[in-house]
Design a protein around this motif. Structure first.
Motif, mmCIF file in Angstrom:
data_model
loop_
_atom_site.group_PDB
_atom_site.id
_atom_site.type_symbol
_atom_site.label_atom_id
_atom_site.label_comp_id
_atom_site.label_asym_id
_atom_site.label_seq_id
_atom_site.Cartn_x
_atom_site.Cartn_y
_atom_site.Cartn_z
ATOM 1 N N PHE A 15 -33.622 33.028 54.810
ATOM 2 C CA PHE A 15 -32.447 32.209 54.897
ATOM 3 C C PHE A 15 -31.465 32.718 55.702
ATOM 4 C CE2 PHE A 15 -34.593 31.135 50.454
ATOM 5 C CZ PHE A 15 -34.552 29.881 50.769
ATOM 6 N N VAL A 20 -36.269 36.829 53.021
ATOM 7 C CA VAL A 20 -36.582 36.515 51.609
ATOM 8 C C VAL A 20 -37.909 36.913 51.429
ATOM 9 C CG1 VAL A 20 -36.495 34.969 49.902
ATOM 10 C CG2 VAL A 20 -34.435 35.142 51.479
ATOM 11 N N PRO A 39 -37.673 41.486 39.768
ATOM 12 C CA PRO A 39 -36.232 41.412 39.867
ATOM 13 C C PRO A 39 -35.700 39.904 40.297
ATOM 14 C CG PRO A 39 -36.848 43.321 41.143
ATOM 15 C CD PRO A 39 -38.092 42.518 40.697
ATOM 16 N N SER A 40 -34.367 39.648 39.732
ATOM 17 C CA SER A 40 -33.823 38.369 40.166
ATOM 18 C C SER A 40 -33.729 38.537 41.524
ATOM 19 C CB SER A 40 -32.515 38.279 39.460
ATOM 20 O OG SER A 40 -31.932 37.118 40.256
ATOM 21 N N GLY A 41 -33.919 37.576 42.645
ATOM 22 C CA GLY A 41 -33.552 37.527 44.138
ATOM 23 C C GLY A 41 -34.836 38.173 44.693
ATOM 24 N N SER A 42 -35.900 38.449 43.960
ATOM 25 C CA SER A 42 -36.902 39.154 44.784
ATOM 26 C C SER A 42 -37.904 38.159 45.548
ATOM 27 C CB SER A 42 -37.900 39.825 43.849
ATOM 28 O OG SER A 42 -38.418 39.094 42.793
ATOM 29 N N GLY A 43 -37.514 36.915 45.392
ATOM 30 C CA GLY A 43 -38.264 35.856 46.113
ATOM 31 C C GLY A 43 -39.551 35.138 45.243
ATOM 32 N N LYS A 44 -39.407 35.012 43.936
ATOM 33 C CA LYS A 44 -40.619 34.552 43.216
ATOM 34 C C LYS A 44 -40.314 33.092 43.327
ATOM 35 C CE LYS A 44 -38.658 36.244 39.369
ATOM 36 N NZ LYS A 44 -37.934 36.974 39.968
ATOM 37 N N THR A 45 -39.283 32.509 43.116
ATOM 38 C CA THR A 45 -39.091 31.160 43.209
ATOM 39 C C THR A 45 -39.218 30.599 44.527
ATOM 40 O OG1 THR A 45 -37.534 30.861 41.344
ATOM 41 C CG2 THR A 45 -37.287 29.052 43.078
ATOM 42 N N THR A 46 -39.045 31.461 45.505
ATOM 43 C CA THR A 46 -38.893 30.818 46.926
ATOM 44 C C THR A 46 -40.753 30.900 47.293
ATOM 45 O OG1 THR A 46 -37.137 31.701 47.703
ATOM 46 C CG2 THR A 46 -38.491 31.199 49.527
#
Ligand code: ADP
Length: 248
Positions: A15, A20, A39-46
């Motif tokens: 991004f 990411v 962890p939050s921000g590790s890229g899972k959703t992406t």
């Protein structure tokens, strides 16, 4: 051995200047449950959104069944849409249409997008509502339902297009704690029915009990993966151990 149903290789995404995903592989056999944790921000959703083209990675490939996309070649809308048709997505918030009944929400995909026979789609939708425990809510409107019930409608809606794979993006994280269990139980029963599922979740108990494999992401890479009995119970990597300890 037959080829995995879903195979993503080398997913890379930034991004702006921020990388990411730095080369993520996800391989999912048919009928299995894969949990993405980290962890939050590790890229899972992406990662999850890259599997159906809601994000466009700069490089890497995704194949679901016999539909494949090579992101490096900048695939057009048609190719991405063909990929998207292979999966159903359950979002953090249910995203139901407020002006449609529960039944019409569930049939909207098959009838409006897939142009399937309306009577057949409605019969199938009633069956799906029964499976998520909401047969008696077919004629209700979303606002009349609890958050957990709305999310179960969201699951029925995702299944209604007969996807090969169901992608779940933190499906319980927006729910009040007392409503989480009913949604996880539905997901567990779908897993038992043989649905192929990829689930971004912070629910470690669900991952331990239901997942066939767990992928631990950190900083845009898969740090560790394997069955939950290994990754969640006896992690090899220090970063996985630290992550799990922080959850205790
Ligand atoms: P996770 O699901 O593990 O919390 P995400 O995949 O949501 O992680 O996000 C990974 C990183 O990418 C985060 O640093 C997040 O801020 C960033 N990010 C996600 N979506 C966008 C976006 N649309 N624009 C800019 N940055 C984004």
């Amino acid at each position: 051995m037959s080829a995995p149903l879903l195979e993503a290789r080398g997913l890379t995404k930034s991004f702006g200047a921020v990388p990411v995903l730095r080369g993520v592989d996800v391989v999912v056999p048919a009928g299995s449950v894969t949990c993405l944790i980290g962890p939050s921000g590790s890229g899972k959703t992406t990662v999850l959104r890259s599997l159906n083209g809601l994000e466009t990675p700069e490089a890497g490939t995704v194949r679901i069944g016999d539909v494949a996309v090579d992101w490096a070649t900048r695939p057009g809308r048609r190719a991405v849409s063909a990929l998207r048709d292979q999966s159903g997505m359950v979002f953090q918030a249910h995203n139901l249409f407020p002006h449609l009944t529960v039944l019409d929400n569930v049939t909207s995909g098959p009838v409006l997008a897939q142009h399937r026979d309306r009577a057949e789609a409605r019969a199938e939708a009633r069956d799906l509502l029964e499976r998520v425990g909401l047969a008696d809510k077919a004629d209700a409107y979303p606002v009349q339902l609890s958050g957990g019930q709305q999310q179960r409608v969201g699951i029925a809606r995702a299944l209604a297009t007969r996807p090969r794979v169901v992608l779940f993006d933190e499906p319980t994280s927006a729910l009040d704690p007392e409503l989480v269990g009913e949604v996880l139980r539905v997901m567990q029963s779908l897993a038992a029915e043989g649905w192929t599922m990829v689930v971004v979740t912070h629910e470690m108990r669900f991952a331990r009990q239901v997942a066939d494999q767990v992928l631990f992401l950190d900083g845009g890479v898969v740090v560790e993966q394997g069955p939950p009995s290994e990754v969640l119970v006896e992690p090899r990597e220090a970063r996985t151990r630290q992550f799990l300890q922080r959850l205790l």
